[in-house]
Design a protein around this motif. Structure first.
Motif, PDB file in Angstrom:
ATOM      1  N   GLY A   1      28.127  25.275 -10.508  1.00  0.00           N
ATOM      2  CA  GLY A   1      27.777  24.337 -11.560  1.00  0.00           C
ATOM      3  C   GLY A   1      28.548  24.564 -12.849  1.00  0.00           C
TER       4      GLY A   1
ATOM      5  N   SER B   1      28.537  18.767 -10.524  1.00  0.00           N
ATOM      6  CA  SER B   1      27.714  18.359 -11.654  1.00  0.00           C
ATOM      7  C   SER B   1      27.623  16.841 -11.721  1.00  0.00           C
ATOM      8  CB  SER B   1      28.308  18.881 -12.954  1.00  0.00           C
ATOM      9  OG  SER B   1      27.575  18.406 -14.063  1.00  0.00           O
TER      10      SER B   1
ATOM     11  N   ASP C   1      21.505  17.131  -8.707  1.00  0.00           N
ATOM     12  CA  ASP C   1      20.704  18.193  -8.105  1.00  0.00           C
ATOM     13  C   ASP C   1      19.408  17.594  -7.550  1.00  0.00           C
ATOM     14  OD1 ASP C   1      19.808  20.618  -7.280  1.00  0.00           O
ATOM     15  OD2 ASP C   1      19.351  21.383  -9.269  1.00  0.00           O
TER      16      ASP C   1
END
Length: 92
Positions: free
Chosen positions: A23, A45, A65
């Protein structure tokens, strides 16, 4: 000081001291990455607003996510980056 070594365990990895996969937070630890001789960063991301540093080559994968996110569709692009790296450092 937060470093990759003492950070909470993120889902990220440094492969063969060349490639950081993870990330945004880990990709901002420039001194730590340079000390580990990382040259390429695959950054996962949903935002591409993170700072980019000249010391590295980047591949930004737009990825949320969330469980429904289809990560498999990004594998060909990551494989292309890995395949372009010289000296076959990724082959055991």
């Amino acid at each position: 000081m937060l470093t990759i070594a003492n950070a909470p365990p993120p889902i990220s990895e440094i492969i063969k001291d060349v490639l950081y996969v993870g990330g945004v937070d880990g990709s901002q630890l420039v001194e730590e990455l340079k000390a580990r001789k990382v040259t390429h960063i695959v950054r996962l991301s949903s935002s591409d607003s993170a700072k980019v540093f000249n010391e590295f080559e980047y591949l930004n994968i737009p990825l949320s996510d969330e469980p429904k996110e289809d990560i498999l569709k990004h594998i060909p692009v990551v494989n292309q980056l890995i395949g372009s790296y010289p000296f076959d450092v990724f082959i055991p």
